[in-house]
Design a protein around this motif. Structure first.
Motif, PDB file in Angstrom:
ATOM      1  N   CYS B  56       0.797  -1.037  -0.071  1.00  7.55           N
ATOM      2  CA  CYS B  56       0.058  -0.071  -0.076  1.00  7.55           C
ATOM      3  C   CYS B  56       0.848   1.342  -0.130  1.00  7.55           C
ATOM      4  O   CYS B  56       0.643   2.462  -0.543  1.00  7.55           O
ATOM      5  CB  CYS B  56      -0.815   0.110   1.349  1.00  7.55           C
ATOM      6  N   PHE B 102      -2.715  -1.451   7.315  1.00 12.59           N
ATOM      7  CA  PHE B 102      -2.616  -0.366   8.356  1.00 12.59           C
ATOM      8  C   PHE B 102      -2.717  -0.681   9.639  1.00 12.59           C
ATOM      9  O   PHE B 102      -3.330  -2.022   9.879  1.00 12.59           O
ATOM     10  CB  PHE B 102      -3.843   0.512   8.167  1.00 12.59           C
ATOM     11  N   ASP B 104      -4.094  -0.340  12.030  1.00 11.69           N
ATOM     12  CA  ASP B 104      -5.509  -0.189  12.721  1.00 11.69           C
ATOM     13  C   ASP B 104      -5.986  -1.708  12.561  1.00 11.69           C
ATOM     14  O   ASP B 104      -6.900  -2.208  13.250  1.00 11.69           O
ATOM     15  CB  ASP B 104      -6.451   0.612  11.995  1.00 11.69           C
ATOM     16  N   PHE B 105      -5.685  -2.598  11.519  1.00 15.65           N
ATOM     17  CA  PHE B 105      -6.212  -3.547  11.169  1.00 15.65           C
ATOM     18  C   PHE B 105      -5.637  -4.930  11.845  1.00 15.65           C
ATOM     19  O   PHE B 105      -6.100  -5.882  11.829  1.00 15.65           O
ATOM     20  CB  PHE B 105      -5.915  -4.021   9.636  1.00 15.65           C
ATOM     21  N   CYS B 136       3.770  -2.881  10.752  1.00 14.51           N
ATOM     22  CA  CYS B 136       2.561  -1.998  10.762  1.00 14.51           C
ATOM     23  C   CYS B 136       2.829  -0.469  10.376  1.00 14.51           C
ATOM     24  O   CYS B 136       3.268   0.195  11.178  1.00 14.51           O
ATOM     25  CB  CYS B 136       2.093  -2.151  12.404  1.00 14.51           C
ATOM     26  N   TYR B 144      -6.335  10.305   6.942  1.00 14.08           N
ATOM     27  CA  TYR B 144      -7.365   8.912   6.390  1.00 14.08           C
ATOM     28  C   TYR B 144      -8.491   8.513   7.431  1.00 14.08           C
ATOM     29  O   TYR B 144      -8.991   7.441   7.222  1.00 14.08           O
ATOM     30  CB  TYR B 144      -6.167   7.679   6.612  1.00 14.08           C
ATOM     31  N   THR B 147      -9.840   5.183  11.510  1.00  9.37           N
ATOM     32  CA  THR B 147      -9.631   3.647  11.433  1.00  9.37           C
ATOM     33  C   THR B 147      -8.361   3.367  10.544  1.00  9.37           C
ATOM     34  O   THR B 147      -7.792   2.275  10.305  1.00  9.37           O
ATOM     35  CB  THR B 147     -10.815   2.684  10.841  1.00  9.37           C
ATOM     36  N   HIS B 148      -7.753   4.452   9.958  1.00  8.70           N
ATOM     37  CA  HIS B 148      -6.565   4.293   9.189  1.00  8.70           C
ATOM     38  C   HIS B 148      -5.443   5.402   9.904  1.00  8.70           C
ATOM     39  O   HIS B 148      -4.576   5.386   8.883  1.00  8.70           O
ATOM     40  CB  HIS B 148      -6.686   4.369   7.723  1.00  8.70           C
ATOM     41  N   SER B 149      -5.543   5.590  11.074  1.00  9.35           N
ATOM     42  CA  SER B 149      -4.571   6.772  11.584  1.00  9.35           C
ATOM     43  C   SER B 149      -4.032   6.399  13.155  1.00  9.35           C
ATOM     44  O   SER B 149      -3.411   7.178  13.483  1.00  9.35           O
ATOM     45  CB  SER B 149      -5.339   8.041  11.516  1.00  9.35           C
ATOM     46  N   GLN B 150      -4.285   5.166  13.710  1.00  8.66           N
ATOM     47  CA  GLN B 150      -4.083   5.047  15.065  1.00  8.66           C
ATOM     48  C   GLN B 150      -2.672   4.462  15.094  1.00  8.66           C
ATOM     49  O   GLN B 150      -1.804   3.979  14.363  1.00  8.66           O
ATOM     50  CB  GLN B 150      -4.788   3.951  15.525  1.00  8.66           C
ATOM     51  N   LYS B 193       3.604   6.474   9.025  1.00  4.30           N
ATOM     52  CA  LYS B 193       3.361   6.682   7.529  1.00  4.30           C
ATOM     53  C   LYS B 193       3.811   8.027   7.316  1.00  4.30           C
ATOM     54  O   LYS B 193       4.197   7.974   5.869  1.00  4.30           O
ATOM     55  CB  LYS B 193       1.658   6.442   7.285  1.00  4.30           C
TER      56      LYS B 193
END
Lengths: 314, 344
Positions: B56, B102, B104-105, B136, B144, B147-150, B193
């Motif tokens: 990604c 991500f 978060d996943f 990670c 984002y 749920t895509h920034s933690q 990121k």
């Protein structure tokens, strides 16, 4: 594994579990344990189809799988006693035992937790072009976990050398299979992944062994996984303290009549592989073995308390 | 193979690094992966869209061409089984490196991490080794959303059996990832990121940086700033701001949170008497909470002022870029906290 050896291993599991049940009743053993009395044919039938260097992953109800794969009852019992001579040196207990040397990759306290682990082990074998397979035991309750789907999907996609052996003992703790599992059954789910699914009488060791042999042959020659559903029944409760209020004594009696051990014994007598006397002698030998296992466990030293702090990291 | 001493890989001044070249943070990670894959055939990659797509964030770009689809294995969107499979492969001697698209996943794979990867060694009586790396991509700053920034690293500090690594520089990213891959334990490897886009000098050739050694980014006598990952860079900037005001800040980049090099932190606090702890994760139960208590346990009598924390507040990360920027700690926030401490 010969049929006679299978018979011996089934008795080893049966008597081991019965002694464990008694020791819990007497308060000698602590914690909890999930016993597989009545399910011996699925464990032994599957392992009888494997080679010694194949792998097995197990469940919370794992003593039978371990003994079927060749586990030493002394070291299993010692683990249940929490002793240093146990397979996990007393750190694991009933639900966390392994012996990598004999290909037993561990019992597992999380329902379905072993399914992706088995799948990953199969991936490692495939990467090395080894002709070994992994048999993955799980219950029908675990077939409703997400990892069941994820793992079977990947195993089918990549043709991994795995055999998924579902022991459908009709109850996930107290929940009857009909109240938890949609569709016609676990084996039928195989079609969704485009892999063979087999529904077998899990109390017939020959049926289990035949299905597992076919699956192992497929897996070894790169044709991928098979899903086998073994219909069976645990004759005791889910764990210690289960009063079995969710099922009838009549139902239990019906399944007792289908006990896999006398069934194998009758077959062996019919085929002339053993005489009644020899069959009885096998049981007696195992009885001594288990008595010895208990003595070994009782006499074994505990792990020193400081050792609780060790072994977290490699 | 050499191990680079902390002094040689400091982000600044760059002139101090002898032979070096400039690469993106992502390229530094990619070099680590490629070198380790060349060195050890048991190292392989698993993850979503890591093959043709290159990951990604482009970290695995080009690896498929060199190593093929068996070693750079694209997977279905199945994080739980993916991590579980890595555990299964690892106990048979493979060294899987999993990319979670991500961080978060990672929630989807928690059982396999917490109950399996982290515990197999202990509960199976030390028979098992679980050498896996979970890469990670973490952190905010790209709008984002929640749920895509933690930054979820604090969870893993609470799981004995895991290691947690969080590099702040490209040089460290390479050296620490190589050590993580060679480690026989499950390692959560956090890649911020925002750092992916930074272009920095890294040492030439192969090198590994040991896990568990913090990096003193710059020396100072008035206050210690402790941070890791992207926040170590913000702390470094804060030190520059503070220097302009005549405040001398020492910046410690932890590099790894588990094992935690509390010794280096305590040594610095003993000198400065004041400490600001910085993290991008949310405040309550965060990494700084643990580090703060450990400082207190080891060096309470060195403290001339209360420990201060600069963190994201206890909220989901908001989407709107202006809101996001306002809640994520920045150099100015860190400098303000340090200033307040020095004035007490």
């Amino acid at each position: 594994m010969t049929a006679v050896e299978s018979y011996k291993r089934m008795w080893r599991i049966r008597l081991f579990e019965e002694v464990v049940d008694r020791l819990f009743g007497e308060g000698v053993l602590r914690g909890t344990s999930h016993l597989c009395v009545g399910q011996e044919a699925t464990a032994v039938g599957t392992c009888a189809a494997l080679r010694p260097d194949d792998y097995v992953t197990s469940t919370h109800r794992g003593h039978g799988h371990f003994l079927a794969k060749g586990g030493d009852p002394r070291r299993l019992m010692a683990e249940l006693f929490g002793k240093a001579t146990g397979y996990s040196r007393g750190r694991g207990g009933s639900q966390h035992m392994a012996c990598f040397e004999i290909g037993f990759l561990g019992s597992n306290g999380i329902t379905g937790g072993g399914i992706p682990v088995a799948t990953g082990a199969a991936l490692a074998l495939q990467r090395r072009r080894e002709e070994r397979v992994v048999a993955c035991f799980f219950g029908e309750g675990a077939a409703n976990q997400g990892v069941f789907h994820e793992s079977l999907n990947m195993a089918a996609l990549w043709k991994l050398p795995a055999i998924y052996v579902c022991e459908n003992n009709l109850y996930a703790m107290s929940t009857p299979v009909g109240g938890a599992l949609a569709g016609p059954g676990v084996a039928a789910r195989a079609a969704g992944y485009g892999v063979p699914g087999a529904l077998v009488d899990g109390n017939d060791i020959f049926a289990v062994r035949a299905a597992a042999s076919e699956a192992a042959a497929r897996a070894r020659c790169g044709e991928g996984p098979t899903l086998i559903e073994c219909r069976t029944y645990r004759l005791l409760g889910h764990s210690r303290g289960d009063r079995r209020v969710y099922r009838t004594r009549e139902e239990e009696a019906e399944w007792r009549a289908r006990d896999p051990i006398p069934r194998l014994r009758d077959a062996l007598l019919r085929s002339g592989e053993v005489t009644a006397l020899e069959a009885e002698r096998i049981r007696e030998e195992v009885e001594l073995e288990i008595r010895d296992a208990v003595a070994f466990a009782r006499e074994s030293p505990a792990l020193p308390v400081e050792a609780a702090l060790e072994g977290v990291y490699a | 193979m050499m191990e680079v001493a902390a002094s040689e890989v400091r982000g600044a001044p760059e002139a101090a690094v002898p032979r070096a070249r400039e690469v993106y943070f992502t390229e530094a990670l990619q070099e680590a992966l490629a070198e380790e894959m060349r060195r050890d055939p048991e190292v392989f990659l698993l993850g979503e869209d890591i093959g043709v797509y290159g990951g990604c964030f482009g970290v695995t770009r080009g690896l498929l061409a060199e190593f093929g689809p068996e070693r750079v294995r694209d997977t279905p969107i199945s994080e739980a089984a993916l991590v579980g499979m890595a555990v299964g492969a690892a106990i048979l001697g493979a060294r899987p490196v999993v990319e979670v698209m991500f961080m978060d996943f990672v929630t989807l794979a928690m059982d396999q991490l917490v109950n399996h990867a982290a515990k197999f060694r202990y509960v199976y009586g030390e028979q098992a080794r679980v050498p896996l790396v979970l890469r990670c991509p973490a952190g905010a700053g790209r709008a984002y959303g929640a749920t895509h920034s933690q930054s979820l690293e604090a969870w893993f500090l609470h799981v004995p059996g895991l290691k947690v690594v969080a590099p702040a520089t490209a040089a460290d990213a390479k050296g620490l990832l190589k050590s993580a891959i060679r480690d026989d334990n499950p390692v959560i490897f956090i890649e911020n990121k925002v750092l992916y886009q930074s272009r920095e000098r890294i040492p030439e050739g192969e090198y590994a940086i040991p896990l568990g050694q913090a990096r003193r980014v710059c020396e100072g006598g008035d206050v210690t700033l402790v941070a890791y990952s992207r926040m170590a860079r913000e702390a470094e900037r804060a030190a520059v701001l503070l220097a302009e005001e005549g405040v001398s800040a020492e910046v410690i980049d932890l590099r790894t949170l588990a094992p935690l090099d509390i010794g280096t932190v305590v040594e610095s606090v003993a000198k400065t008497g004041r400490v600001v702890l910085v993290e991008e994760g949310t405040r309550t139960g965060g990494a700084c909470a643990e580090i703060g208590v450990q400082i207190f346990e080891h060096a309470w009598d060195s403290l001339d002022a209360p420990i201060r924390r600069v963190t994201t507040p206890d909220i989901p990360i908001p989407f709107a870029p202006e809101l996001e920027a306002a809640v994520i700690p920045a150099a100015a926030d860190i400098a303000a906290a340090a200033r307040a401490l020095v004035e007490t």
